[in-house]
Design a protein around this motif. Structure first.
Motif, PDB file in Angstrom:
ATOM      1  N   LEU A 157      36.377  51.723  48.335  1.00  0.00           N
ATOM      2  CA  LEU A 157      36.869  50.345  48.265  1.00  0.00           C
ATOM      3  C   LEU A 157      38.394  50.311  48.196  1.00  0.00           C
ATOM      4  O   LEU A 157      39.015  49.336  48.602  1.00  0.00           O
ATOM      5  CB  LEU A 157      36.264  49.658  47.048  1.00  0.00           C
ATOM      6  CG  LEU A 157      34.746  49.471  47.131  1.00  0.00           C
ATOM      7  CD1 LEU A 157      34.194  48.981  45.807  1.00  0.00           C
ATOM      8  CD2 LEU A 157      34.415  48.474  48.243  1.00  0.00           C
ATOM      9  N   GLY A 158      38.972  51.372  47.673  1.00  0.00           N
ATOM     10  CA  GLY A 158      40.440  51.444  47.605  1.00  0.00           C
ATOM     11  C   GLY A 158      41.053  51.269  48.979  1.00  0.00           C
ATOM     12  O   GLY A 158      42.061  50.571  49.143  1.00  0.00           O
ATOM     13  N   ASN A 159      40.433  51.880  49.971  1.00  0.00           N
ATOM     14  CA  ASN A 159      40.982  51.803  51.327  1.00  0.00           C
ATOM     15  C   ASN A 159      40.673  50.469  51.989  1.00  0.00           C
ATOM     16  O   ASN A 159      41.506  49.896  52.686  1.00  0.00           O
ATOM     17  CB  ASN A 159      40.356  52.889  52.212  1.00  0.00           C
ATOM     18  CG  ASN A 159      40.468  54.258  51.597  1.00  0.00           C
ATOM     19  OD1 ASN A 159      39.963  54.493  50.509  1.00  0.00           O
ATOM     20  ND2 ASN A 159      41.152  55.140  52.261  1.00  0.00           N
TER      21      ASN A 159
ATOM     22  N   MET B 156      43.511  61.786  38.208  1.00  0.00           N
ATOM     23  CA  MET B 156      42.399  61.439  37.322  1.00  0.00           C
ATOM     24  C   MET B 156      41.403  62.585  37.231  1.00  0.00           C
ATOM     25  O   MET B 156      40.228  62.383  36.923  1.00  0.00           O
ATOM     26  CB  MET B 156      41.732  60.137  37.737  1.00  0.00           C
ATOM     27  CG  MET B 156      41.597  59.920  39.202  1.00  0.00           C
ATOM     28  SD  MET B 156      41.058  58.236  39.508  1.00  0.00           S
ATOM     29  CE  MET B 156      42.060  57.741  40.874  1.00  0.00           C
TER      30      MET B 156
ATOM     31  N   ILE C 171      39.842  64.214  39.324  1.00  0.00           N
ATOM     32  CA  ILE C 171      38.795  64.347  40.337  1.00  0.00           C
ATOM     33  C   ILE C 171      39.068  65.520  41.281  1.00  0.00           C
ATOM     34  O   ILE C 171      38.199  66.343  41.534  1.00  0.00           O
ATOM     35  CB  ILE C 171      38.710  63.060  41.184  1.00  0.00           C
ATOM     36  CG1 ILE C 171      38.475  61.850  40.284  1.00  0.00           C
ATOM     37  CG2 ILE C 171      37.675  63.183  42.274  1.00  0.00           C
ATOM     38  CD1 ILE C 171      37.085  61.572  39.960  1.00  0.00           C
TER      39      ILE C 171
ATOM     40  N   SER D 218      32.185  56.914  46.479  1.00  0.00           N
ATOM     41  CA  SER D 218      33.276  56.911  45.497  1.00  0.00           C
ATOM     42  C   SER D 218      32.753  56.616  44.093  1.00  0.00           C
ATOM     43  O   SER D 218      33.154  57.266  43.129  1.00  0.00           O
ATOM     44  CB  SER D 218      34.338  55.871  45.867  1.00  0.00           C
ATOM     45  OG  SER D 218      34.914  56.214  47.098  1.00  0.00           O
TER      46      SER D 218
ATOM     47  N   LEU E  81      32.966  58.784  40.618  1.00  0.00           N
ATOM     48  CA  LEU E  81      33.483  58.245  39.350  1.00  0.00           C
ATOM     49  C   LEU E  81      32.472  58.446  38.220  1.00  0.00           C
ATOM     50  O   LEU E  81      32.798  58.934  37.144  1.00  0.00           O
ATOM     51  CB  LEU E  81      33.766  56.736  39.483  1.00  0.00           C
ATOM     52  CG  LEU E  81      35.069  56.315  40.151  1.00  0.00           C
ATOM     53  CD1 LEU E  81      35.026  54.833  40.515  1.00  0.00           C
ATOM     54  CD2 LEU E  81      36.256  56.579  39.239  1.00  0.00           C
TER      55      LEU E  81
HETATM   56  N1  PFF Z   1      39.490  56.755  45.883  1.00  0.00           N
HETATM   57  C1  PFF Z   1      38.502  55.750  45.701  1.00  0.00           C
HETATM   58  C2  PFF Z   1      38.778  54.593  46.613  1.00  0.00           C
HETATM   59  O1  PFF Z   1      39.814  54.579  47.273  1.00  0.00           O
HETATM   60  O2  PFF Z   1      37.969  53.695  46.673  1.00  0.00           O
HETATM   61  C3  PFF Z   1      38.438  55.268  44.297  1.00  0.00           C
HETATM   62  C4  PFF Z   1      38.055  56.343  43.378  1.00  0.00           C
HETATM   63  C5  PFF Z   1      36.894  57.050  43.600  1.00  0.00           C
HETATM   64  C6  PFF Z   1      38.849  56.666  42.374  1.00  0.00           C
HETATM   65  C7  PFF Z   1      36.539  58.066  42.779  1.00  0.00           C
HETATM   66  C8  PFF Z   1      38.495  57.674  41.532  1.00  0.00           C
HETATM   67  C9  PFF Z   1      37.348  58.360  41.769  1.00  0.00           C
HETATM   68  F1  PFF Z   1      36.978  59.301  40.936  1.00  0.00           F
END
Ligand code: PFF
Length: 449
Positions: free
Chosen positions: A28-30, A229, A231, A321, A325
């Motif tokens: 969703l970030g993108n 974070m 990840i 994603s 998380l």
């Molecule tokens: N990077 C993911 C996004 O752009 O939607 C968001 C995200 C996923 C952040 C997983 C942190 C994570 F551990």
């Protein structure tokens, strides 16, 4: 990630690693967050700042995190501890970020499910009407129900340990999503009045530049690439020693940035087309994608089907994603508590659902609740991306730059070949990034930007 940890050797190919890391990064970030930030913070200038940051700072930090993970073979908390006991606290701070992000991520995931059901039930025309999105998110119950569905799906996948299967499906679907986004983007710029918006999106206008642009682009970069974070440390811990970290990072970054770029190109020009370039429309924030895309689909031949396919793909990207998380959160607690993983999964699901409720209500009955001048969801988003991620990144840079020294990272990267951009990392991590991060943090805190 649980499955990965069960497999002693981790990823069995370099491409497997790249796809899994890209699965976490692309989400969703993108598709949801990048376009609305680009629209709000200056279009082309935001895009330029973002790309510059991604290829310098983002590159250096991603290489560093993956190298730390691979070197220690451990996830965040234990990785920092393994390198130097005194610094395990960085791992804890990093791990706290997914705990803040996950609940509100699921609220947006819920919005995606809602729009998917809208297209599956043939209500695309209604969804394109003005006010549809607002009346949906301001309702007290329905958005919460969709949020809970999203959390539930994520939890079931994590509970059943079928992440690998989902990752496989999304490996196939992801390129389809990119192609569809490109097709919609091309269609969008042909809409009446969209060209001006397209220019706003790709042509940097230095008059639109402000420190806010940099703060927003920086937070977005961390968020989108799942950096700062813990990840990427975890993913790195499963990577084979013979696979090249540097080229993997290039591939993940290119993919992640391309998806964001085309998502912006689908949405920003279309906002111009439907609003006549009204600045307020560009400033809409979190709802931008959900307000704009139904209008695009409505004008499109076959738009109802395309809308349904699009939201299925976005849902998959969001799930890969959210799984990463939730996995992170579950493993933090499984490491610490002597409780069954299943119990932790269910507890995380229930607590996250409860924490997500205020974020959802913040757009409706609790819209008068403002934290630092923001709605509740925006507040969590701001705290995690503009405050906590820069702090974790700063601590990581100081730790690597001055405690273990960049050499430790270089040696790890060089295990699998030449490290072409070694100098960039050597300059960025100890010198440029910390200064930059301090400036960003101060302006973020002072200006609540
Ligand atoms: N990077 C993911 C996004 O752009 O939607 C968001 C995200 C996923 C952040 C997983 C942190 C994570 F551990």
């Amino acid at each position: 990630m649980k499955n990965m940890s069960n497999t002693k050797n981790g990823f069995t190919s370099k491409l497997g690693f790249v796809f899994a890391a890209a699965g976490s990064a692309v989400g969703l970030g993108n598709i949801w967050r990048f376009p609305y930030l680009a629209a709000k913070y200056g279009g082309g200038i935001f895009l330029l700042v973002y790309i510059l940051l991604a290829v310098t700072f983002g590159f250096a930090l991603m290489v560093t995190e993956i190298a730390i993970g691979r070197k220690t073979g451990k996830s965040a908390v234990k990785a920092f501890a393994a390198l130097d006991k005194r610094f395990s606290f960085i791992g804890y701070i990093a791990s706290a970020v997914p705990i803040i992000i996950f609940p509100y991520y699921c609220v947006i995931g819920g919005w995606v499910i809602k729009y998917l059901t809208v297209y599956l039930t043939g209500q695309g025309v209604e969804a394109a009407a003005d006010g549809y999105f607002d009346s949906f998110i301001s309702a007290p119950i329905s958005p919460i129900v969709f949020t809970c569905i999203f959390i539930f799906i994520t939890a079931v996948i994590v509970l059943m340990g079928v992440q690998k299967g989902i990752e496989k499906v999304s490996t196939i679907m992801m390129p389809v999503l990119v192609l569809l986004a490109i097709a919609i983007a091309i269609y969008s710029i042909t809409l009446d009045g969209a060209w001006e918006g397209f220019m706003y999106y790709i042509k940097p206008n230095f008059a639109d530049f402000s420190i806010k642009t940099v703060v927003a682009a920086m937070g977005q970069m961390f968020y989108s690439m799942s950096l700062a974070m813990g990840i990427m440390i975890t993913y790195g811990s499963y990577m084979r020693k013979e696979d090249n970290i540097e080229t993997s990072v290039h591939q993940i970054e290119i993919f992640d940035t391309a998806v964001a770029f085309f998502a912006g190109m689908m949405i920003v020009p279309a906002v111009y087309a439907f609003s006549g370039g009204d600045k307020d429309a560009l400033n809409q924030g979190a709802g931008l994608m959900f307000v704009t895309l139904p209008k695009v689909f409505e004008t499109m031949y076959g738009g109802k089907i395309i809308g349904a396919v699009f939201f299925v793909l976005v849902l998959l990207a969001a799930l890969t994603s959210s799984i990463s998380l939730m996995e992170t959160i579950v493993s933090i607690f499984s490491d610490k508590l002597k409780v069954k993983r299943q119990v932790i999964c269910i507890a995380v699901m229930l607590i996250s659902a409860a924490v997500a409720v205020p974020s959802s209500l913040g757009y409706g009955v609790w819209s008068n609740v403002q934290l630092l001048g923001r709605s509740i969801l925006d507040f969590f988003d701001f705290i995690s991306n503009n405050i906590m991620l820069p702090i974790t990144a700063l601590l990581t840079c100081i730790f690597v730059g001055y405690v273990i020294k960049p050499k430790a990272i270089e040696e790890e990267v060089e295990l699998s070949g030449k490290f072409r951009l070694k100098k960039l990392v050597r300059i960025m991590i100890p010198y440029v990034c910390p200064v930059f991060l301090v400036v960003i943090l101060i302006s973020s805190i002072i200006g609540y930007v």
